[in-house]
Design an enzyme around this catalytic site. Sequence first.
Site, PDB file in Angstrom:
ATOM      1  N   ASP A 178       0.835  -1.199   0.000  1.00 22.23           N
ATOM      2  CA  ASP A 178       0.000   0.000   0.000  1.00 22.23           C
ATOM      3  C   ASP A 178       0.870   1.248   0.000  1.00 22.23           C
ATOM      4  OD1 ASP A 178      -2.920   1.110   0.557  1.00 22.23           O
ATOM      5  OD2 ASP A 178      -1.534   2.243   1.831  1.00 22.23           O
ATOM      6  N   TYR A 201       3.712   9.668  -0.134  1.00 25.11           N
ATOM      7  CA  TYR A 201       4.688   9.050   0.755  1.00 25.11           C
ATOM      8  C   TYR A 201       6.126   9.318   0.313  1.00 25.11           C
ATOM      9  CZ  TYR A 201       0.587   6.418   2.360  1.00 25.11           C
ATOM     10  OH  TYR A 201      -0.653   6.053   2.833  1.00 25.11           O
ATOM     11  N   LYS A 261      -2.112   6.046  -4.571  1.00 25.87           N
ATOM     12  CA  LYS A 261      -3.156   7.040  -4.331  1.00 25.87           C
ATOM     13  C   LYS A 261      -2.876   8.347  -5.068  1.00 25.87           C
ATOM     14  CE  LYS A 261      -3.534   5.102   0.332  1.00 25.87           C
ATOM     15  NZ  LYS A 261      -2.211   4.471   0.370  1.00 25.87           N
ATOM     16  N   HIS A 304      -6.822   9.978  -2.508  1.00 27.31           N
ATOM     17  CA  HIS A 304      -6.254   9.966  -1.158  1.00 27.31           C
ATOM     18  C   HIS A 304      -7.132  10.714  -0.155  1.00 27.31           C
ATOM     19  CE1 HIS A 304      -2.081   9.569   0.935  1.00 27.31           C
ATOM     20  NE2 HIS A 304      -3.049   9.381   1.787  1.00 27.31           N
TER      21      HIS A 304
END
Length: 305
Positions: free
Chosen positions: A32, A37, A66, A99
């Site tokens: 994931d 990130y 996302k 997101h």
Amino acid sequence: MPLVGFGLWKVTKSTCADTVYNAIKAGYRLLDGAGDYGNEKEAGEGVRRAIADGLVRREDLFITSKLWNTFHAHDHVKQITKMQLGLWGVDYFDLFLIHFPIALRYVDPNHRYPPEWFGDDGKVYLQNTPMSETWGAMEELVDEGLTKNIGLSNCQGSLILDVLRYAKYEPQVLQVELHPYLTQEALVKLCKTLNIAVTAYSSFGPQSYVELGIDKGTPSLLRHDVTSTIATTHGKTEAQVLLRWATQRGIAVIPKSNNQGRLVANLDCNSFDLSESELSALSALNINLRLNDPADIDGRLAIFA
């Protein structure tokens, strides 16, 4: 989609490739990630090494990413998705999520990536892009084979129902903060009614936020008497108990650990069952504690109000 995956939030760039490789080697098949990130390139390196070493084939993996808030406009969705696929080094995502239901002013990836929440001056700039435009662009990703499934994250019931009014492809997954301090029972029930799979993030509650200084001073679920008592009864770790609280009810989890032993133990969380009374005791810890709330960044982002 596997019930237990490996979450890439807060996995540092310097360790990400090795961490992903080791997670795959340990048996994880769901990864994931997210553009926000900042480690998709490194995660992709771990995937490529695992494939090259014969640990898995691409089709054995379920890779989630996302769409960040600054890319909600129709023309930006496909552009950034292709860029993210390039960073991962894959041809398609198995699941691509919106997101947050928040549209922010576009930031050119060549200028700053990931763009995060703020403009260059440290202020938050909203953008008037409706969810219907973003969802339509997400559906085009499916048509072009860039992702197999699309879904939502950090959305409440009313917005899910709104998307269903115009969706050609219905959301397949909703990913939300979910732990015994924030059980979100009504939302989970709605998703089951609508046949939308639920993925829980922050399964350990405040633990994920301590290092960020935003755990809100709440006692750790990993050291709570209720969790510890149940863990002792089953001869399992507190983390396994918290994960099983979700997976036993069909809710997927995406824990992260840099420790190989805990990484393996987390994956083994489905090797036992909790009693109904144990499930209820954990759920009774609910205090509606939401740790990931954009309203803490800017009052105009109060999507959970």
